[in-house]
Motif scaffolding. Sequence first.
Motif, short mmCIF file in Angstrom:
data_model
loop_
_atom_site.label_atom_id
_atom_site.label_comp_id
_atom_site.label_asym_id
_atom_site.label_seq_id
_atom_site.Cartn_x
_atom_site.Cartn_y
_atom_site.Cartn_z
N LEU A 23 0.83 -1.21 0.00
CA LEU A 23 0.00 0.00 0.00
C LEU A 23 0.86 1.25 0.00
O LEU A 23 0.50 2.26 -0.63
CB LEU A 23 -0.93 -0.01 1.22
CG LEU A 23 -1.96 -1.13 1.28
CD1 LEU A 23 -2.72 -1.08 2.60
CD2 LEU A 23 -2.93 -1.04 0.11
N LEU A 24 1.99 1.20 0.69
CA LEU A 24 2.92 2.34 0.72
C LEU A 24 3.40 2.66 -0.69
O LEU A 24 3.40 3.82 -1.12
CB LEU A 24 4.10 2.01 1.63
CG LEU A 24 5.21 3.07 1.70
CD1 LEU A 24 4.74 4.30 2.44
CD2 LEU A 24 6.46 2.49 2.37
N ILE A 25 3.81 1.64 -1.42
CA ILE A 25 4.28 1.83 -2.79
C ILE A 25 3.15 2.31 -3.69
O ILE A 25 3.34 3.20 -4.54
CB ILE A 25 4.89 0.53 -3.33
CG1 ILE A 25 6.12 0.14 -2.51
CG2 ILE A 25 5.25 0.66 -4.80
CD1 ILE A 25 6.70 -1.21 -2.86
N LEU A 26 1.94 1.75 -3.51
CA LEU A 26 0.79 2.16 -4.33
C LEU A 26 0.49 3.64 -4.13
O LEU A 26 0.27 4.37 -5.12
CB LEU A 26 -0.43 1.32 -3.96
CG LEU A 26 -1.75 1.71 -4.64
CD1 LEU A 26 -1.65 1.54 -6.15
CD2 LEU A 26 -2.91 0.89 -4.09
N PHE A 27 0.48 4.11 -2.89
CA PHE A 27 0.20 5.52 -2.63
C PHE A 27 1.29 6.40 -3.23
O PHE A 27 1.01 7.49 -3.74
CB PHE A 27 0.08 5.77 -1.13
CG PHE A 27 -1.33 5.84 -0.65
CD1 PHE A 27 -1.92 7.05 -0.33
CD2 PHE A 27 -2.11 4.70 -0.55
CE1 PHE A 27 -3.22 7.13 0.09
CE2 PHE A 27 -3.42 4.76 -0.13
CZ PHE A 27 -3.98 5.98 0.20
N ALA A 28 2.54 5.95 -3.14
CA ALA A 28 3.64 6.74 -3.71
C ALA A 28 3.47 6.90 -5.21
O ALA A 28 3.66 8.00 -5.76
CB ALA A 28 4.97 6.07 -3.38
N VAL A 29 3.12 5.82 -5.90
CA VAL A 29 2.94 5.87 -7.35
C VAL A 29 1.78 6.79 -7.72
O VAL A 29 1.89 7.63 -8.64
CB VAL A 29 2.70 4.45 -7.92
CG1 VAL A 29 2.31 4.52 -9.39
CG2 VAL A 29 3.95 3.59 -7.74
N MET A 30 0.66 6.67 -7.01
CA MET A 30 -0.50 7.52 -7.32
C MET A 30 -0.20 8.99 -7.06
O MET A 30 -0.55 9.86 -7.87
CB MET A 30 -1.71 7.07 -6.51
CG MET A 30 -2.27 5.73 -6.92
SD MET A 30 -3.95 5.41 -6.26
CE MET A 30 -3.66 5.55 -4.50
N CYS A 31 0.46 9.29 -5.94
CA CYS A 31 0.77 10.68 -5.61
C CYS A 31 1.80 11.27 -6.56
O CYS A 31 1.75 12.46 -6.90
CB CYS A 31 1.26 10.78 -4.18
SG CYS A 31 -0.02 10.50 -2.93
N CYS A 32 2.75 10.44 -7.00
CA CYS A 32 3.72 10.90 -7.99
C CYS A 32 3.02 11.25 -9.30
O CYS A 32 3.34 12.26 -9.95
CB CYS A 32 4.78 9.84 -8.20
SG CYS A 32 6.14 10.35 -9.30
N PHE A 86 11.87 4.64 -0.02
CA PHE A 86 13.03 4.00 0.61
C PHE A 86 13.13 4.37 2.09
O PHE A 86 13.32 3.50 2.95
CB PHE A 86 14.31 4.41 -0.12
CG PHE A 86 15.57 3.99 0.59
CD1 PHE A 86 16.00 2.67 0.54
CD2 PHE A 86 16.31 4.91 1.32
CE1 PHE A 86 17.15 2.27 1.21
CE2 PHE A 86 17.46 4.53 1.98
CZ PHE A 86 17.88 3.20 1.93
N LEU A 87 13.00 5.66 2.40
CA LEU A 87 13.12 6.10 3.79
C LEU A 87 11.98 5.56 4.65
O LEU A 87 12.21 5.00 5.73
CB LEU A 87 13.13 7.63 3.84
CG LEU A 87 14.36 8.31 3.24
CD1 LEU A 87 14.16 9.82 3.16
CD2 LEU A 87 15.61 8.00 4.05
N TYR A 88 10.75 5.71 4.16
CA TYR A 88 9.60 5.21 4.91
C TYR A 88 9.67 3.69 5.06
O TYR A 88 9.44 3.14 6.14
CB TYR A 88 8.30 5.60 4.20
CG TYR A 88 7.88 7.03 4.40
CD1 TYR A 88 7.86 7.60 5.67
CD2 TYR A 88 7.46 7.81 3.32
CE1 TYR A 88 7.46 8.92 5.85
CE2 TYR A 88 7.05 9.12 3.50
CZ TYR A 88 7.06 9.67 4.76
OH TYR A 88 6.66 10.97 4.94
N GLY A 89 9.95 3.01 3.95
CA GLY A 89 9.96 1.55 3.97
C GLY A 89 11.04 0.99 4.85
O GLY A 89 10.83 -0.01 5.56
N THR A 90 12.22 1.61 4.85
CA THR A 90 13.33 1.12 5.68
C THR A 90 12.99 1.21 7.15
O THR A 90 13.20 0.26 7.93
CB THR A 90 14.61 1.93 5.38
OG1 THR A 90 14.94 1.81 4.00
CG2 THR A 90 15.76 1.42 6.23
N VAL A 91 12.45 2.36 7.58
CA VAL A 91 12.07 2.51 8.98
C VAL A 91 10.93 1.55 9.33
O VAL A 91 10.91 0.96 10.42
CB VAL A 91 11.67 3.97 9.28
CG1 VAL A 91 11.14 4.10 10.70
CG2 VAL A 91 12.86 4.89 9.08
N ALA A 92 9.98 1.37 8.41
CA ALA A 92 8.85 0.48 8.66
C ALA A 92 9.32 -0.95 8.90
O ALA A 92 8.93 -1.60 9.88
CB ALA A 92 7.87 0.53 7.49
#
Length: 427
Positions: free
Chosen positions: A96-105, A288-294
């Motif tokens: 979901l994190l990646i999906l939101f990033a793609v849509m917002c980009c 990358f930053l969000y996912g690494t901390v997650a």
Amino acid sequence: MYEPAVDSNHDINFKSKLLSEISKVYSKHDLDRISRKISTWSGRGSLPDQLMDDLHITFGCSVTQTVFNSVNVMVGVGVLSMPNTIAQAGWVGMGLLILFAVMCCYTAYLMKNCFESKEAIQSYPDIGEAAFGKYGRLIIAIILYTSLYAYCVEFIILEGDNISSLFPDLSVHMGGLSMDSVHFYAILAAVIMGLTLLVKNARVISLLSATGVVSTVMVLLCVFWLGTVNVGFHENGPPVKFGGIAFALGVYGFCFSGHCVFPNIYQSMADRTKFTKAMIICFALCVFLYGTVAVMGFLMFGEGSLSQITLNMPPDAIASKVALLTVLLPSKVANSYWSYITLRIALVASSICVAFALPFFGLLMALMGSVLCILTSLILPAICFLRINGSKATTTQIGLSVSITVVSTICMIVGTYSSLSDIVNQL
């Protein structure tokens, strides 16, 4: 009657004045180049487009600077809640994190198309006005200012929780007034934030704002240090937890809500044709930053991950203290004018009251993300693009815009209902 001598004098005076103004900010090498171009200019019309393009491309933010500014806008306190989203939604949260990033980009790309469609469009409210008239401008302005107010409430809750973790034993008793450490530090943080309203130097403000990326990197390094030296990576969880997906959607909406600043970032670029490239790099870094901390945070604390990872950190570890002190750095500070100080202090005071009434950092972030951030980052850019450029848009652009609008609306409804229900249950 046309007089060549008068026209010649007009040109000479104009060229001298133009060079005088340009010399205040341009280097000698650029002045020589600009002077040669002006000398070849003939006629009494506007400056040649080639000259204006050269001046624009020479001065402005590079792609690297644009990426830095954009990451600084988007990666903030949301990074602290990343492990908690996996604890709530399971590992599907990373998808979901990646999906939101793609849509917002992609909606950032749609905003770029809106800017290029009309020269008068230079801000987010301008997009609203171009799409839906004065009411569109008013609605977007209200949403943006409400978002800023909600951010203040979030920061006050954040500071109160984290400073009390560092110094938990403090309590204040004055007459009949008693105050625990969380409320005291929240008020103290709000007072310090309020003092920044007195700063009028824009350079000082920009230096304070630049600490956002530094703070995020420091938190990431502290989490990595804790995982490898103190706590270890040994936790695991289920792939999907359907009950927490709505919460995760709201938090991810909050995390990628930089669209209200993208107009300013776009206007500041030296080469605006590279805006899309800068956005792709920016969102990739954010993931990358969000996912690494997650991932690291959840592998350390698992199902016990709290709304802020700093609250999970062992209080006696040095990395914990560094991380807690880091998040106290100012990440966003607005420019101010003396005529607005009274109003802004009143807004800070009222945000303290709201923070005390709703002291739920994670749930409030999810609510903000579900309503305000999904509106500004996904729904409004898509529908405004369709309204402004619908007749010129390709079938793919129309299809993606409609799909984003539908999916985002569903996420907003589900996330809002879930967040409000959880807040009411905890009151």
